[in-house]
Design a protein around this motif. Structure first.
Motif, PDB file in Angstrom:
ATOM      1  N   PRO A  92    -109.946  51.612 -51.923  1.00 48.58           N
ATOM      2  CA  PRO A  92    -110.666  51.177 -50.711  1.00 48.58           C
ATOM      3  C   PRO A  92    -111.639  50.028 -50.949  1.00 48.58           C
ATOM      4  N   ARG A  93    -112.288  49.999 -52.097  1.00 55.71           N
ATOM      5  CA  ARG A  93    -113.249  48.918 -52.356  1.00 55.71           C
ATOM      6  C   ARG A  93    -112.543  47.579 -52.521  1.00 55.71           C
ATOM      7  N   LEU A  95    -109.533  46.913 -51.115  1.00 55.07           N
ATOM      8  CA  LEU A  95    -108.859  46.595 -49.850  1.00 55.07           C
ATOM      9  C   LEU A  95    -109.809  45.970 -48.839  1.00 55.07           C
ATOM     10  N   ASP A  96    -111.105  45.978 -49.129  1.00 53.53           N
ATOM     11  CA  ASP A  96    -112.082  45.312 -48.262  1.00 53.53           C
ATOM     12  C   ASP A  96    -112.299  43.849 -48.644  1.00 53.53           C
ATOM     13  N   VAL A 103    -101.558  46.053 -48.444  1.00 54.59           N
ATOM     14  CA  VAL A 103    -101.493  47.125 -49.433  1.00 54.59           C
ATOM     15  C   VAL A 103    -100.103  47.052 -50.065  1.00 54.59           C
ATOM     16  N   MET A 125    -104.057  54.305 -46.029  1.00 52.99           N
ATOM     17  CA  MET A 125    -105.100  53.306 -46.295  1.00 52.99           C
ATOM     18  C   MET A 125    -104.806  52.008 -45.552  1.00 52.99           C
ATOM     19  N   GLU A 128    -105.869  52.560 -42.057  1.00 56.99           N
ATOM     20  CA  GLU A 128    -107.333  52.635 -41.970  1.00 56.99           C
ATOM     21  C   GLU A 128    -107.978  51.262 -42.092  1.00 56.99           C
ATOM     22  N   HIS A 129    -107.440  50.423 -42.953  1.00 52.31           N
ATOM     23  CA  HIS A 129    -108.039  49.103 -43.199  1.00 52.31           C
ATOM     24  C   HIS A 129    -107.432  48.010 -42.323  1.00 52.31           C
ATOM     25  N   LEU A 131    -104.406  46.740 -42.444  1.00 51.39           N
ATOM     26  CA  LEU A 131    -103.660  45.811 -43.286  1.00 51.39           C
ATOM     27  C   LEU A 131    -102.161  46.073 -43.194  1.00 51.39           C
ATOM     28  N   SER A 258    -103.243  40.559 -41.351  1.00 52.03           N
ATOM     29  CA  SER A 258    -104.394  41.092 -42.084  1.00 52.03           C
ATOM     30  C   SER A 258    -105.711  40.553 -41.552  1.00 52.03           C
ATOM     31  N   ARG A 260    -106.957  37.926 -42.728  1.00 61.28           N
ATOM     32  CA  ARG A 260    -107.622  37.334 -43.898  1.00 61.28           C
ATOM     33  C   ARG A 260    -106.866  36.165 -44.513  1.00 61.28           C
TER      34      ARG A 260
END
Length: 288
Positions: A92-93, A95-96, A103, A125, A128-129, A131, A258, A260
């Motif tokens: 998780p850290r 993926l931010d 992922v 995940m 949740e993120h 992505l 994403s 990003r």
């Protein structure tokens, strides 16, 4: 010609490869986290590797005007090793981070229960993120592995359009096309997929939701096979716009989900460069 390689393992390539890629028109890449060949025995070795994917490799790529992004995951090959399962707690850290656009690689190697659990956890995940997910299909029993992958994707609740199922071939492409997921093809010198075979698949299935990559790694591979595929498309009568769609606009569309993907200022990125941003061991110390 501009090329976006959506799956290439530059950790395994030399700086000369970056120079050759830039000369061939490669302007953007995504590097998925994967198995390095030597089994890793603790989460700390993964943390160091993830740090290099978001720090060192973007710096190396920028020297040649190539924009580098990454996907982060516990890969299928090591997901069955109990020593590696705590890596899931680290993800998780990472993926931010801004440069992480999906992922991956996640999915199956041997299709054992431990891989089921890691696959499902990492799809959760991704949801949740917010992505996309990059899914690796197994090298053995590929048709069954691809169908099983699609079943897990469906169960996860992630939107099919947020998932790329990679390493496809003539046997598995229909399954993925009908699922609504993106179809990924790795072009290799001797295995997986060749430029002529890829052109025949495009003729049958069209250009929509197609991702073509070199996946170049520490095995027999070639980071310029994306360009060879483009040349094979042109020789078969496809237009330059068709080539641009498959080798640039499609990966941009997929990874832009994403929020990003940063392709700004590509023309002067190589001249400007950037200082590498290393995360170091802060992740293991509780930093971020």
């Amino acid at each position: 010609m501009r090329i976006f390689d959506p799956h290439i393992h530059m950790t395994s390539r030399t700086t000369d490869d970056y120079a050759r890629m830039a000369a061939a028109g490669v302007r953007a890449i995504v590097e998925p986290a994967f198995w390095l060949g030597q089994p890793r025995t603790n989460p700390g070795s993964f943390a160091d590797y993830f740090d290099s994917l978001i720090g060192w490799e973007p710096y190396r790529a920028a020297k040649f005007g190539i924009r580098h992004h990454a996907t982060i995951a516990l890969n299928p090959k090591e997901a069955g090793d109990p020593r590696c399962l705590p890596v899931l707690d680290l993800l998780p850290r990472y993926l931010d981070k801004d440069g992480v656009v999906a992922v991956g690689e996640i999915g199956y190697d041997s299709m054992i229960p431990e891989e089921d659990e890691a696959f499902a956890a990492q799809l959760a995940m991704a949801v949740e993120h917010g992505l996309p997910a990059l899914v690796h299909t197994p090298h053995r029993d590929k048709a069954r592995g691809t169908q099983r992958s699609l079943d897990v994707v469906k169960e996860s609740g992630i939107a099919p359009g947020h998932v790329a199922i990679d390493h496809l071939n003539e046997v598995t492409v229909d399954l993925v096309r009908d699922s609504g997921c993106w179809m990924g093809f790795s072009i290799y010198p001797d295995t997986k997929m060749s430029p002529p075979r890829m052109v025949e698949i495009l003729k049958t299935h069209g250009l929509e939701r197609i991702l073509i990559n070199s996946a170049a790694d520490w095995g027999v591979s070639d980071p310029l096979l994306t360009k060879e595929t483009a040349e094979a498309m042109l020789a078969a009568g496809y237009t330059e716009d068709d080539v641009d769609r498959v080798l640039w606009r499609n990966p941009v569309e997929f990874y832009s989900q994403s929020g990003r993907l940063d392709l700004s200022d590509l023309d002067d990125a190589g001249a400007r460069g950037a200082e590498p941003t290393f995360e170091g061991s802060s992740i293991l110390r509780g930093g971020g």
